[in-house]
Design an enzyme around this catalytic site. Structure first.
Site, PDB file in Angstrom:
ATOM      1  CE  LYS A  54      -4.307  -2.877   4.395  1.00 24.23           C
ATOM      2  NZ  LYS A  54      -3.753  -1.933   3.400  1.00 24.23           N
ATOM      3  CD  GLN A  98      -1.797   1.666   3.559  1.00 26.61           C
ATOM      4  OE1 GLN A  98      -1.726   0.496   3.899  1.00 26.61           O
ATOM      5  NE2 GLN A  98      -2.886   2.187   3.014  1.00 26.61           N
ATOM      6  CG  ASP A 121      -1.901  -3.947  -2.135  1.00 25.22           C
ATOM      7  OD1 ASP A 121      -2.908  -4.361  -1.524  1.00 25.22           O
ATOM      8  OD2 ASP A 121      -1.102  -3.124  -1.659  1.00 25.22           O
TER       9      ASP A 121
END
Length: 291
Positions: A54, A98, A121
């Protein structure tokens, strides 16, 4: 004749080029580069690789990016303090924590702590509710990647029978919402499909799957979807990412390629699209926050 490949790697490269062009236009207009902050707690190898990928993707399109790496012993209070700091930082438009997190940390509390406007997200309950109501602030990254992979390859979804095998909050549930909803100006990625959500406990799962024009395997079970579960010529999307004895494989058995019309591979299918849609959301967040 083997199925045609739904090439997520190639499409992701095209879409990242589009995003980079928009970032350049923002810079020319004197606007701040979109900023993504990634938070990684612990030393999980898969999570470290995801964050690395990412970070590189952000750099490639001209984003400002920072990775905050915390030890596995980090307390929930310490992590929430960092999230609060990032919420208040005007240079940060998107926050990615994460998952999974160590056992001493309540993941749901952390998800709720991220400012909804920076929740790229699309995990925060407020953003999930907006999606369910048909007025999304952001689309969840993997479901949006699936729909882009289909529509940009000319796969029509309106009115089609779509079976989603999997009911997770990250893929199955939000993807079903997007597929079933009516497209509007506020909800352009909605697909107007007829959707069935199945799972590994569904009675006669094979028969349910064979009824699909488009079949999405997102159960997290290595190669569970076999050729006898697929209607000849159907479109098959493999969302699975499983490490079996050091080998990466999806939820779709290789034999499906001899039956289906289109299949997304693992790797190189949905995975690159997920990261691309994270970039898309971070750019959207910058546009919403900074204009």
């Amino acid at each position: 004749m083997p199925a045609q490949k739904l090439d997520g790697k190639a499409l992701a490269a095209t879409m990242r080029g589009e995003i980079a062009t928009q970032v350049q236009a923002r810079a020319a207009a004197g606007k701040r580069a979109p900023g993504l902050a990634a938070v990684l707690v612990g030393e999980d190898p898969a999570s470290q690789q995801y964050v690395k990928n990412k970070h590189k993707a952000c750099q490639d399109v001209g984003f400002a990016t920072a990775a905050h790496r915390l030890p596995a012993t980090t307390s929930q209070a310490e992590l929430l303090a960092l999230v609060a700091q990032l919420n208040a930082d005007p240079a940060v438009h998107g926050i990615l924590v994460q998952l999974p997190l160590p056992k001493q940390i309540d993941g749901e509390a952390v998800i709720r702590a991220v400012a909804p406007a920076k929740d790229v997200d699309c995990f925060h309950p407020e953003n999930v509710g907006l999606l369910a109501a048909g007025h999304p602030r952001f689309y969840p990254c993997t479901p949006h990647g699936v729909i882009q992979l289909l529509t940009r390859n000319g796969v029509s979804l309106a009115g089609k029978s779509v079976v989603v095998v999997g009911r997770s909050n990250i893929v199955g549930k939000p993807l079903a919402l997007m597929l079933m909803q009516k497209p509007t100006a506020a909800n352009p990625a909605a697909a107007d499909a007829t959707v069935t959500v199945a799972h590994t406990r569904t009675s006669d799962l094979a028969a349910v799957c064979r009824g699909a024009d488009v079949l999405v395997a997102a159960a997290g079970v290595p190669e569970f979807l076999t050729a006898d579960m697929v209607r000849p010529g159907a479109v098959v999307i493999d969302v699975g990412t499983n490490n079996v004895n050091g080998r990466w494989c999806g939820d779709v058995h290789p034999g499906v390629w001899d039956v289906a019309g289109w299949v997304s591979p693992v790797p190189g299918g949905v995975g690159p699209m997920t990261i691309t849609m994270l970039l898309h959301n971070t750019l959207a967040a910058a546009q919403q926050i900074d204009g």
